[in-house]
Write a protein that holds these residues in place. Structure first.
Motif, mmCIF file in Angstrom:
data_model
loop_
_atom_site.group_PDB
_atom_site.id
_atom_site.type_symbol
_atom_site.label_atom_id
_atom_site.label_comp_id
_atom_site.label_asym_id
_atom_site.label_seq_id
_atom_site.Cartn_x
_atom_site.Cartn_y
_atom_site.Cartn_z
ATOM 1 N N GLN A 62 12.831 -4.496 22.452
ATOM 2 C CA GLN A 62 11.892 -5.619 22.470
ATOM 3 C C GLN A 62 10.506 -5.199 21.983
ATOM 4 N N GLN A 63 10.258 -3.893 21.929
ATOM 5 C CA GLN A 63 8.953 -3.403 21.491
ATOM 6 C C GLN A 63 8.935 -3.058 20.010
ATOM 7 N N LEU A 64 10.020 -3.243 19.296
ATOM 8 C CA LEU A 64 10.114 -2.813 17.904
ATOM 9 C C LEU A 64 10.599 -3.964 17.038
ATOM 10 N N ASP A 65 9.876 -4.172 15.938
ATOM 11 C CA ASP A 65 10.235 -5.201 14.954
ATOM 12 C C ASP A 65 10.582 -4.489 13.645
ATOM 13 N N LEU A 66 11.813 -4.716 13.174
ATOM 14 C CA LEU A 66 12.296 -4.037 11.967
ATOM 15 C C LEU A 66 12.211 -4.926 10.723
ATOM 16 N N SER A 67 11.644 -6.123 10.864
ATOM 17 C CA SER A 67 11.684 -7.063 9.733
ATOM 18 C C SER A 67 10.823 -6.626 8.564
ATOM 19 N N GLY A 68 9.863 -5.702 8.791
ATOM 20 C CA GLY A 68 8.984 -5.293 7.714
ATOM 21 C C GLY A 68 9.451 -4.081 6.947
ATOM 22 N N ILE A 69 10.614 -3.558 7.255
ATOM 23 C CA ILE A 69 11.116 -2.369 6.569
ATOM 24 C C ILE A 69 11.455 -2.720 5.125
ATOM 25 N N GLY A 70 11.039 -1.797 4.215
ATOM 26 C CA GLY A 70 11.392 -1.971 2.808
ATOM 27 C C GLY A 70 12.756 -1.367 2.529
ATOM 28 N N THR A 124 0.827 -1.189 0.000
ATOM 29 C CA THR A 124 0.000 0.000 0.000
ATOM 30 C C THR A 124 0.856 1.232 0.000
ATOM 31 N N ASN A 125 0.194 2.388 -0.286
ATOM 32 C CA ASN A 125 0.918 3.662 -0.289
ATOM 33 C C ASN A 125 1.448 3.999 1.091
ATOM 34 N N ALA A 126 0.647 3.682 2.146
ATOM 35 C CA ALA A 126 1.102 3.961 3.517
ATOM 36 C C ALA A 126 2.321 3.144 3.846
ATOM 37 N N ALA A 127 2.300 1.851 3.401
ATOM 38 C CA ALA A 127 3.461 1.022 3.695
ATOM 39 C C ALA A 127 4.676 1.518 2.946
ATOM 40 N N THR A 128 4.455 2.010 1.707
ATOM 41 C CA THR A 128 5.577 2.518 0.915
ATOM 42 C C THR A 128 6.205 3.730 1.601
ATOM 43 N N GLN A 129 5.373 4.541 2.245
ATOM 44 C CA GLN A 129 5.882 5.735 2.901
ATOM 45 C C GLN A 129 6.593 5.425 4.217
ATOM 46 N N GLY A 130 6.416 4.306 4.767
ATOM 47 C CA GLY A 130 7.000 3.983 6.051
ATOM 48 C C GLY A 130 6.025 4.256 7.166
ATOM 49 N N ASP A 131 5.892 3.276 8.056
ATOM 50 C CA ASP A 131 4.878 3.418 9.098
ATOM 51 C C ASP A 131 5.266 2.543 10.276
ATOM 52 N N LEU A 132 4.571 2.762 11.391
ATOM 53 C CA LEU A 132 4.676 1.924 12.577
ATOM 54 C C LEU A 132 3.305 1.307 12.815
ATOM 55 N N ILE A 133 3.235 -0.021 12.773
ATOM 56 C CA ILE A 133 1.970 -0.737 12.924
ATOM 57 C C ILE A 133 2.039 -1.566 14.196
ATOM 58 N N GLU A 134 0.983 -1.464 15.008
ATOM 59 C CA GLU A 134 0.947 -2.246 16.243
ATOM 60 C C GLU A 134 0.503 -3.662 15.910
ATOM 61 N N ASP A 135 1.292 -4.615 16.363
ATOM 62 C CA ASP A 135 1.014 -6.023 16.056
ATOM 63 C C ASP A 135 1.340 -6.857 17.286
ATOM 64 N N ALA A 153 7.861 -1.823 12.229
ATOM 65 C CA ALA A 153 8.239 -0.825 11.225
ATOM 66 C C ALA A 153 8.083 -1.435 9.845
ATOM 67 N N VAL A 154 7.296 -0.744 9.009
ATOM 68 C CA VAL A 154 7.061 -1.240 7.660
ATOM 69 C C VAL A 154 7.277 -0.109 6.672
ATOM 70 N N GLY A 155 7.359 -0.432 5.398
ATOM 71 C CA GLY A 155 7.499 0.571 4.359
ATOM 72 C C GLY A 155 8.932 1.047 4.182
ATOM 73 N N ASP A 156 9.043 2.100 3.390
ATOM 74 C CA ASP A 156 10.363 2.655 3.056
ATOM 75 C C ASP A 156 10.739 3.742 4.066
ATOM 76 N N TRP A 157 11.843 3.535 4.779
ATOM 77 C CA TRP A 157 12.365 4.536 5.721
ATOM 78 C C TRP A 157 13.549 5.215 5.032
ATOM 79 N N THR A 158 13.166 6.194 4.215
ATOM 80 C CA THR A 158 14.161 6.871 3.381
ATOM 81 C C THR A 158 14.000 8.380 3.485
ATOM 82 N N LEU A 159 14.932 9.111 2.844
ATOM 83 C CA LEU A 159 14.930 10.563 2.888
ATOM 84 C C LEU A 159 13.643 11.157 2.333
ATOM 85 N N ALA A 160 13.030 10.479 1.343
ATOM 86 C CA ALA A 160 11.812 11.017 0.741
ATOM 87 C C ALA A 160 10.663 11.112 1.749
#
Length: 373
Positions: free
Chosen positions: A43-51, A2-13, A19-26
């Motif tokens: 322990q509260q943060l999962d980085l496996s979903g980062i694009g 999704t567009n939100a995931a592409t922009q980078g986001d924090l999703i509670e799971d 952390a999901v999506g693109d974590w970039t300068l844009a």
């Protein structure tokens, strides 16, 4: 994605933020707003979903979990590919080293404290060196006092003339004028209480106990200690001290001991002259301004002022003389070899001598007051 995931986001799971999506300068501004006022444990943060991930996104993650956690990424983010862990670790190290300069006020305070520390260390080292040099002087006296053939009587007499006889007029004039000033001040204050007769006691106590020896010692500190430093320092600069040592003539015995002995003899004499001249200055003011005759002045002096006051004053003179002479000679030996160094150490010897004289006098006054002497 999704567009939100592409922009980078924090999703509670499952009670954890992912952390999901693109974590970039844009998307840097959005990521900053998203993580504002948030501080997470690893322990509260999962980085496996980062694009996609670049240094801007890594910096936001460092702000979120702390730079130290990014440096330690291998322990809690082992699921990430090795290149991303290297990137996060590098950014974390850079953030740790980016502690900006302290505020200007803090820098000024630190600079001030640093200066105080340096001066304290220098003062400590100076006092240790002074005590060591005093020990050498005392050892030199102990080794030569039983050997009359090694006494430098000609040098002692020459230094006595320079230290004592030549300083006699200026010490007499100075103490005479200070005695007159003390009498004027005492008369001005005591007149309000109708007790101007006690001006005699004030002048006598002041000069017998303090001013006589103090003024003479300060005068010698400025006049003679500087001369000692300049003389020995010039010899050091011209390598004359090395020449003396090479032909078997110890500089301590040849240059220091005669000067210390001469000043130790001269200052008590100058102190006695200073006491007399100070009393004469006070007596002149009492005669002219207060109508206290010389006979009345001397009668009050002999009846009210005990001889212990004179002993207290004259007993300080050899101690002050020894300290002033030792400091003057020591500063001469510390000259490094240039004319500028001679001037600097000459100034230092005067300042140190006057400081030590006033300090010792203050300590003696406190001690004698407590002892009731």
């Amino acid at each position: 994605m999704t567009n939100a995931a592409t922009q980078g986001d924090l999703i509670e799971d499952s009670g954890q933020l992912r952390a999901v999506g693109d974590w970039t300068l844009a998307h840097y501004q959005r990521l900053r707003q998203l993580t504002a006022d948030k501080t997470l444990d690893t322990q509260q943060l999962d980085l496996s979903g980062i694009g996609a991930l670049d240094t801007s996104g890594a910096k936001v993650l460092g702000t979120l979990v702390g730079p130290e956690q990014l440096v330690d990424i291998d322990h809690w983010g082992s699921a990430l590919p090795q290149p991303r862990r290297e990137l996060l670790r590098t950014v974390g190290e850079a953030m740790n080293n980016m502690a900006g300069p302290a505020p200007a006020e803090t820098q000024r305070v630190l600079h001030w404290l640093d200066g105080i520390g340096e001066h304290v260390i220098q003062l400590y080292q100076q006092q240790v060196l002074l005590l060591s040099f005093i020990g050498q002087v005392l050892a030199g006296f102990a080794s030569t006092i039983w050997r009359p053939s090694r006494w430098r009587l000609t040098s002692v007499v020459a230094q006595l003339q320079q230290t004592g006889l030549n300083a006699l007029p200026i010490v007499a004039l100075l103490t005479f004028m200070v005695g007159a000033v003390v009498a004027f001040l005492g008369a001005t204050v005591l007149a309000d209480f109708g007790a101007t007769i006690y001006t005699v006691d004030l002048v006598a106590f002041a000069f017998l106990r303090e001013f006589g020896v103090l003024l003479a010692a300060i005068m010698l500190a400025g006049r003679t200690a500087s001369a000692f430093t300049a003389q020995i320092g010039s010899m050091k600069a011209n390598e004359e001290l090395d020449a003396l040592s090479s032909i078997g003539l110890p500089p301590m015995e040849l240059l220091v001991l005669p000067r210390v002995l001469a000043m130790t003899i001269a200052l008590p004499i100058l102190t006695f002259v200073g006491m007399l001249c100070g009393l004469m200055g006070g007596a002149l003011v009492c005669l002219v301004a207060l109508d206290i005759s010389l006979l009345q002045f001397t009668t009050i002096l002999t009846n009210n002022i005990g001889v212990n006051n004179y002993i207290v004053g004259i007993a300080k003179a050899p101690i002050f003389a020894f300290v002033v002479a030792v400091i003057g000679c020591l500063e001469g030996f510390k000259v490094s070899g240039s004319a500028q160094s001679v001037g600097e150490h000459t100034t230092s010897s005067v300042v140190q001598s006057i400081f030590m004289v006033i300090l010792l006098d203050a300590l003696a006054a406190l001690f004698l007051m407590e002892m009731g002497w």
